[in-house]
Design a protein around this motif. Structure first.
Motif, PDB file in Angstrom:
ATOM      1  N   ASP A 103      21.474  32.095  34.909  1.00  0.00           N
ATOM      2  CA  ASP A 103      21.121  33.451  35.294  1.00  0.00           C
ATOM      3  C   ASP A 103      21.795  33.741  36.632  1.00  0.00           C
ATOM      4  O   ASP A 103      22.391  32.852  37.252  1.00  0.00           O
ATOM      5  CB  ASP A 103      19.603  33.653  35.374  1.00  0.00           C
ATOM      6  CG  ASP A 103      18.920  32.638  36.282  1.00  0.00           C
ATOM      7  OD1 ASP A 103      19.506  32.262  37.321  1.00  0.00           O
ATOM      8  OD2 ASP A 103      17.797  32.207  35.964  1.00  0.00           O
ATOM      9  N   ARG A 104      21.727  34.994  37.065  1.00  0.00           N
ATOM     10  CA  ARG A 104      22.410  35.367  38.310  1.00  0.00           C
ATOM     11  C   ARG A 104      21.817  34.626  39.502  1.00  0.00           C
ATOM     12  O   ARG A 104      22.544  34.301  40.446  1.00  0.00           O
ATOM     13  CB  ARG A 104      22.326  36.882  38.521  1.00  0.00           C
ATOM     14  CG  ARG A 104      23.232  37.671  37.583  1.00  0.00           C
ATOM     15  CD  ARG A 104      23.472  39.092  38.049  1.00  0.00           C
ATOM     16  NE  ARG A 104      24.234  39.821  37.044  1.00  0.00           N
ATOM     17  CZ  ARG A 104      23.735  40.792  36.290  1.00  0.00           C
ATOM     18  NH1 ARG A 104      22.480  41.170  36.444  1.00  0.00           N
ATOM     19  NH2 ARG A 104      24.486  41.389  35.388  1.00  0.00           N
ATOM     20  N   GLU A 105      20.539  34.365  39.475  1.00  0.00           N
ATOM     21  CA  GLU A 105      19.908  33.664  40.597  1.00  0.00           C
ATOM     22  C   GLU A 105      20.535  32.286  40.798  1.00  0.00           C
ATOM     23  O   GLU A 105      20.855  31.893  41.925  1.00  0.00           O
ATOM     24  CB  GLU A 105      18.409  33.531  40.348  1.00  0.00           C
ATOM     25  CG  GLU A 105      17.659  32.906  41.519  1.00  0.00           C
ATOM     26  CD  GLU A 105      16.160  32.866  41.287  1.00  0.00           C
ATOM     27  OE1 GLU A 105      15.456  32.283  42.131  1.00  0.00           O
ATOM     28  OE2 GLU A 105      15.697  33.408  40.268  1.00  0.00           O
ATOM     29  N   ARG A 106      20.735  31.546  39.708  1.00  0.00           N
ATOM     30  CA  ARG A 106      21.347  30.221  39.813  1.00  0.00           C
ATOM     31  C   ARG A 106      22.809  30.333  40.228  1.00  0.00           C
ATOM     32  O   ARG A 106      23.312  29.525  41.016  1.00  0.00           O
ATOM     33  CB  ARG A 106      21.243  29.482  38.481  1.00  0.00           C
ATOM     34  CG  ARG A 106      19.837  29.075  38.083  1.00  0.00           C
ATOM     35  CD  ARG A 106      19.856  28.180  36.854  1.00  0.00           C
ATOM     36  NE  ARG A 106      20.553  26.939  37.150  1.00  0.00           N
ATOM     37  CZ  ARG A 106      21.265  26.246  36.263  1.00  0.00           C
ATOM     38  NH1 ARG A 106      21.424  26.712  35.032  1.00  0.00           N
ATOM     39  NH2 ARG A 106      21.838  25.112  36.600  1.00  0.00           N
ATOM     40  N   ILE A 107      23.502  31.333  39.716  1.00  0.00           N
ATOM     41  CA  ILE A 107      24.909  31.529  40.068  1.00  0.00           C
ATOM     42  C   ILE A 107      25.049  31.820  41.557  1.00  0.00           C
ATOM     43  O   ILE A 107      25.890  31.236  42.256  1.00  0.00           O
ATOM     44  CB  ILE A 107      25.512  32.672  39.229  1.00  0.00           C
ATOM     45  CG1 ILE A 107      25.596  32.259  37.754  1.00  0.00           C
ATOM     46  CG2 ILE A 107      26.902  33.057  39.758  1.00  0.00           C
ATOM     47  CD1 ILE A 107      25.949  33.405  36.818  1.00  0.00           C
ATOM     48  N   VAL A 108      24.217  32.709  42.067  1.00  0.00           N
ATOM     49  CA  VAL A 108      24.285  33.081  43.480  1.00  0.00           C
ATOM     50  C   VAL A 108      23.915  31.897  44.363  1.00  0.00           C
ATOM     51  O   VAL A 108      24.545  31.657  45.402  1.00  0.00           O
ATOM     52  CB  VAL A 108      23.379  34.293  43.761  1.00  0.00           C
ATOM     53  CG1 VAL A 108      23.273  34.556  45.253  1.00  0.00           C
ATOM     54  CG2 VAL A 108      23.915  35.526  43.042  1.00  0.00           C
ATOM     55  N   ALA A 109      22.899  31.138  43.979  1.00  0.00           N
ATOM     56  CA  ALA A 109      22.505  29.965  44.765  1.00  0.00           C
ATOM     57  C   ALA A 109      23.650  28.959  44.849  1.00  0.00           C
ATOM     58  O   ALA A 109      23.916  28.383  45.915  1.00  0.00           O
ATOM     59  CB  ALA A 109      21.266  29.321  44.157  1.00  0.00           C
ATOM     60  N   ALA A 110      24.338  28.748  43.733  1.00  0.00           N
ATOM     61  CA  ALA A 110      25.470  27.824  43.735  1.00  0.00           C
ATOM     62  C   ALA A 110      26.601  28.343  44.612  1.00  0.00           C
ATOM     63  O   ALA A 110      27.240  27.583  45.350  1.00  0.00           O
ATOM     64  CB  ALA A 110      25.958  27.604  42.307  1.00  0.00           C
ATOM     65  N   ALA A 111      26.870  29.648  44.546  1.00  0.00           N
ATOM     66  CA  ALA A 111      27.938  30.239  45.351  1.00  0.00           C
ATOM     67  C   ALA A 111      27.617  30.138  46.841  1.00  0.00           C
ATOM     68  O   ALA A 111      28.495  29.829  47.660  1.00  0.00           O
ATOM     69  CB  ALA A 111      28.146  31.697  44.953  1.00  0.00           C
ATOM     70  N   ILE A 112      26.366  30.395  47.209  1.00  0.00           N
ATOM     71  CA  ILE A 112      25.967  30.285  48.618  1.00  0.00           C
ATOM     72  C   ILE A 112      26.110  28.846  49.099  1.00  0.00           C
ATOM     73  O   ILE A 112      26.579  28.597  50.225  1.00  0.00           O
ATOM     74  CB  ILE A 112      24.527  30.805  48.806  1.00  0.00           C
ATOM     75  CG1 ILE A 112      24.505  32.335  48.676  1.00  0.00           C
ATOM     76  CG2 ILE A 112      23.961  30.372  50.166  1.00  0.00           C
ATOM     77  CD1 ILE A 112      23.118  32.940  48.744  1.00  0.00           C
ATOM     78  N   ALA A 113      25.728  27.884  48.273  1.00  0.00           N
ATOM     79  CA  ALA A 113      25.874  26.484  48.660  1.00  0.00           C
ATOM     80  C   ALA A 113      27.344  26.141  48.909  1.00  0.00           C
ATOM     81  O   ALA A 113      27.683  25.462  49.890  1.00  0.00           O
ATOM     82  CB  ALA A 113      25.291  25.575  47.573  1.00  0.00           C
ATOM     83  N   LEU A 114      28.225  26.618  48.047  1.00  0.00           N
ATOM     84  CA  LEU A 114      29.653  26.381  48.248  1.00  0.00           C
ATOM     85  C   LEU A 114      30.153  27.031  49.535  1.00  0.00           C
ATOM     86  O   LEU A 114      30.926  26.431  50.294  1.00  0.00           O
ATOM     87  CB  LEU A 114      30.439  26.925  47.047  1.00  0.00           C
ATOM     88  CG  LEU A 114      30.368  26.122  45.753  1.00  0.00           C
ATOM     89  CD1 LEU A 114      30.968  26.923  44.601  1.00  0.00           C
ATOM     90  CD2 LEU A 114      31.101  24.788  45.896  1.00  0.00           C
ATOM     91  N   ALA A 115      29.728  28.271  49.777  1.00  0.00           N
ATOM     92  CA  ALA A 115      30.164  28.990  50.981  1.00  0.00           C
ATOM     93  C   ALA A 115      29.625  28.334  52.244  1.00  0.00           C
ATOM     94  O   ALA A 115      30.324  28.258  53.261  1.00  0.00           O
ATOM     95  CB  ALA A 115      29.730  30.446  50.908  1.00  0.00           C
ATOM     96  N   ASP A 116      28.381  27.846  52.188  1.00  0.00           N
ATOM     97  CA  ASP A 116      27.812  27.155  53.347  1.00  0.00           C
ATOM     98  C   ASP A 116      28.603  25.880  53.665  1.00  0.00           C
ATOM     99  O   ASP A 116      28.741  25.498  54.828  1.00  0.00           O
ATOM    100  CB  ASP A 116      26.345  26.796  53.089  1.00  0.00           C
ATOM    101  CG  ASP A 116      25.425  28.011  53.125  1.00  0.00           C
ATOM    102  OD1 ASP A 116      25.860  29.088  53.576  1.00  0.00           O
ATOM    103  OD2 ASP A 116      24.261  27.867  52.696  1.00  0.00           O
TER     104      ASP A 116
END
Length: 230
Positions: free
Chosen positions: A17-30
């Motif tokens: 879902d978008r929530e999991r996608i966004v969480a993964a993207a934020i982790a990569l960006a961090d």
């Protein structure tokens, strides 16, 4: 249709879902900044095929929009502070703290307004605090003025942190390394104001500098809000 209005696809065998996608993207960006974020890398982090993500997000810009809005949830206060000054002060400090947790946010602050639900909630709470004090145009200019200050200050602070990592020199190490050249230039007598700043000025940390500048900006806004109409 924006990414917030577009429905997500039906559930498929691998949960996504978008929530999991966004969480993964934020982790990569961090971990590696915005350059570390791509739909392919996010898909790999989630152990799904890249094409799966296109049912949820059409472009990388949409992904960035969702990431920014997720961070706005950290900026939105749980309880509304007392007066307008406290509201704008809290907005500035909470944005700075969010940017220190997620340095990539500094690269996406400013520009066109964020339109996600959390960003809109922050904007609503901020303008509402000024609602009874000024007409809407004055209120918007007040918010823009404070936002311009803290956006610039945050970007400068993040740039300094990145320079430390890139060079391996802390602020004081860099000052010591640059000292001989600066001392020689100041000794020419061509830069009296800078000489006074270097030798007589007080060195303060980023947090103190941010807080002092913010109070000065809020003082200026307060003077405008209390000035009788012409």
């Amino acid at each position: 249709m924006t990414v917030w209005d577009r429905p997500e696809p039906p559930t498929r065998p691998a949960p996504l879902d978008r929530e999991r996608i966004v969480a993964a993207a934020i982790a990569l960006a961090d971990e590696g900044g915005l350059e570390a974020v791509s739909l392919r890398k996010v898909a790999a982090r989630l152990d799904v095929g890249p094409m799966r993500l296109y049912g949820y997000i059409s472009t990388k810009q949409e992904l960035f929009d969702l990431m920014v809005d997720e961070v706005y949830a950290e900026i939105l206060p749980q309880e509304q502070p007392g007066d307008w000054r406290e509201v704008l002060r809290a907005l500035a400090h909470r944005t700075r703290h969010a940017a220190l947790r997620h340095e990539w946010l500094a690269d996406l602050l400013g520009g066109r307004p964020a339109l996600g639900p959390n960003a809109l909630a922050v904007g609503e709470a901020t303008l509402a605090a000024l609602n009874s004090l000024a007409d809407i145009d004055t209120a918007m200019r007040a918010v823009e003025t404070v936002s311009a200050y803290f956006t610039g200050a945050i970007r400068r602070e993040i740039a300094s942190l990145r320079a430390e990592r890139a060079t391996g020199l802390s602020k004081h190490d860099w000052q010591r390394a640059s000292g001989p050249r600066l001392t020689g230039m100041l000794a020419t007598g061509r830069f009296p104001a800078l000489t006074k700043a270097v030798y007589d000025g007080t060195d303060v940390d980023a947090e103190a500098s941010f807080a002092t500048g913010l109070e000065w900006v809020l003082d200026a806004v307060a003077a405008k809000l209390t000035r009788p109409p012409v």
